[in-house]
Design an enzyme around this catalytic site. Sequence first.
Site, short mmCIF file in Angstrom:
data_model
loop_
_atom_site.label_atom_id
_atom_site.label_comp_id
_atom_site.label_asym_id
_atom_site.label_seq_id
_atom_site.Cartn_x
_atom_site.Cartn_y
_atom_site.Cartn_z
CG ASP A 37 -2.15 0.86 1.04
OD1 ASP A 37 -3.21 0.30 0.71
OD2 ASP A 37 -2.05 2.09 1.22
CG ASN A 80 -8.21 -4.37 -3.46
OD1 ASN A 80 -9.39 -4.49 -3.79
ND2 ASN A 80 -7.82 -3.48 -2.56
CE1 TYR A 145 -13.16 2.41 -10.20
CE2 TYR A 145 -15.40 1.76 -10.81
CZ TYR A 145 -14.25 1.58 -10.04
OH TYR A 145 -14.22 0.57 -9.11
CB ALA A 178 -18.01 -1.82 -1.96
#
Length: 251
Positions: A37, A80, A145, A178
């Site tokens: 990350d 992810n 997106y 989400a």
Amino acid sequence: MSDFEGLRALVTGGASGIGRATAELLAERGARVAVLDLDPSGVGEPLLGLRADVTDDASVRAAVEAAVAALGGLDVLVNNAGIGAQGTVEDNDDAAWHRVFDVNVFGMVRTARAALPHLRRSPHASVVNTCSIAASAGLPQRALYSATKGAVYSLTLAMAADHVREGIRVNCVNPGTADTPWVGRLLDTAEDPAAERAALEARQPTGRLVGAAEVAGAIAYLASPLSGATTGTSLAVDGGMQGLRLRPVQR
């Protein structure tokens, strides 16, 4: 469950949201897990946090090598890391298009490219890419997106074909909207956050946002050795958004 016992997993964008929920679930089910990350400072045991910028090839390669060294190998890659974008095709300039593709698509390419030599050594190799309902359904104000997630879906199929005979399975999960920190920030910018949340919830047949833990469960299913015959598949976790066509509620 202990289906990941003895396996080593790497999750990008794993410090929060879907990535964090996935990393924690894999660890609970027996995996040793490293998280990549931009800011892994909030990641603690049993997870291993490593800083990586998926837009920088050297950064990705160094982080993957550090993760493999610490874990003793690699069996599962969860691609992810990603960012969002709003607007029609007119609303984002070239720099924005390059930036979002650099993270959402090329970031997956860089990470997979660095991980593949290690995955080839695993008898249970699996890659799961976080895609989106935006890859298969036309959503308003999401042109950029959606374009990146359409590319992720196609990339998943191509990778699955390229690596199936090497024993590496490649699948993707397609979440609906989400309840994650990114969506929270999006709602905060709306003129009426409560009304915007209600509209997003109503768009999904279940009438609510998808939970990060629910997406994590789908990723774990695809990554698990118990799903050894599953490759080249997209798994929708979208509250029925893709396949259901409900009649309006009669009042």
